[in-house]
Design a protein around this motif. Sequence first.
Motif, PDB file in Angstrom:
ATOM      1  N   UNK A   1       0.670  -1.113   0.169  1.00  0.00           N
ATOM      2  CA  UNK A   1       0.014   0.022   0.172  1.00  0.00           C
ATOM      3  C   UNK A   1       0.826   1.290   0.072  1.00  0.00           C
ATOM      4  N   UNK A   2       1.993   1.435   0.843  1.00  0.00           N
ATOM      5  CA  UNK A   2       2.760   2.361   0.872  1.00  0.00           C
ATOM      6  C   UNK A   2       3.529   2.698  -0.605  1.00  0.00           C
ATOM      7  N   UNK A   3       3.585   1.498  -1.294  1.00  0.00           N
ATOM      8  CA  UNK A   3       4.352   2.000  -2.554  1.00  0.00           C
ATOM      9  C   UNK A   3       3.411   2.293  -3.657  1.00  0.00           C
ATOM     10  N   UNK A   4       2.189   2.272  -3.387  1.00  0.00           N
ATOM     11  CA  UNK A   4       1.227   2.771  -4.421  1.00  0.00           C
ATOM     12  C   UNK A   4       1.421   4.385  -4.694  1.00  0.00           C
ATOM     13  N   UNK A   5       1.058   4.718  -5.996  1.00  0.00           N
ATOM     14  CA  UNK A   5       1.360   6.077  -6.398  1.00  0.00           C
ATOM     15  C   UNK A   5       0.397   6.739  -5.472  1.00  0.00           C
ATOM     16  N   UNK A   6       0.948   8.152  -5.075  1.00  0.00           N
ATOM     17  CA  UNK A   6       0.315   9.109  -4.025  1.00  0.00           C
ATOM     18  C   UNK A   6      -1.369   9.229  -4.108  1.00  0.00           C
ATOM     19  N   UNK A   7      -1.712   9.406  -5.418  1.00  0.00           N
ATOM     20  CA  UNK A   7      -3.250   9.561  -5.470  1.00  0.00           C
ATOM     21  C   UNK A   7      -4.126   8.389  -5.441  1.00  0.00           C
ATOM     22  N   UNK A   8      -3.391   7.103  -5.977  1.00  0.00           N
ATOM     23  CA  UNK A   8      -3.930   5.894  -5.980  1.00  0.00           C
ATOM     24  C   UNK A   8      -4.031   5.425  -4.564  1.00  0.00           C
ATOM     25  N   UNK A   9      -2.938   5.505  -3.646  1.00  0.00           N
ATOM     26  CA  UNK A   9      -2.877   5.276  -2.277  1.00  0.00           C
ATOM     27  C   UNK A   9      -4.080   6.073  -1.558  1.00  0.00           C
ATOM     28  N   UNK A  10      -4.168   7.238  -1.706  1.00  0.00           N
ATOM     29  CA  UNK A  10      -5.002   7.961  -1.000  1.00  0.00           C
ATOM     30  C   UNK A  10      -6.469   7.388  -1.204  1.00  0.00           C
ATOM     31  N   UNK A  11      -6.615   7.437  -2.626  1.00  0.00           N
ATOM     32  CA  UNK A  11      -8.108   6.831  -2.798  1.00  0.00           C
ATOM     33  C   UNK A  11      -8.285   5.368  -2.383  1.00  0.00           C
TER      34      UNK A  11
END
Length: 166
Positions: free
Chosen positions: A113-123
């Motif tokens: 989860x931490x490695x997801x792109x910022x917007x993808x992670x936030x969503x």
Amino acid sequence: MLFETYYSLLFYTAKDILCDAETAEEIVQDSFVKIWEYRSKLPEIKSLKAYLTGMVRNRCFDYLKSPKNLFNNQSISIDDLTVRMQLLNIESDLAIREELYSDPMELILLRAIDQLPPQCKQIFILNRFEEYTHQQIADELHLSVSTVKTQITRALHKLKSAMTNC
């Protein structure tokens, strides 16, 4: 023994907050030094795990709030920090937090989860942890519902891939 038992939990807690492994490591090491300095008070602590986790979280938040880091920390946006703090507030039910970090597969999932792109992670965090609907996320982030659905689908594919590769 304390170091070997709690280092991983504390390191990933700090890294989740800071998005910086080097600083997270320093904070965790400093926390162990403080524990050593005040070792005579250890018997008074009811839950050492909760105490250490709280200590590291507080030191991370102090680090982020310090004037020299407040505007220089380019890797964390205010929105990202808010989402991280909300995610970490799952800790209000300490049993959930302890369970979350006691399983190696959960650690792998959190890292992914931490490695997801910022917007993808936030969503993804808003949807899965905060239980926002697609429409609520779209409204809050000023995105279309289809963009939100696409980002969640991408996150799930990346997380599935991370889990199958371990």
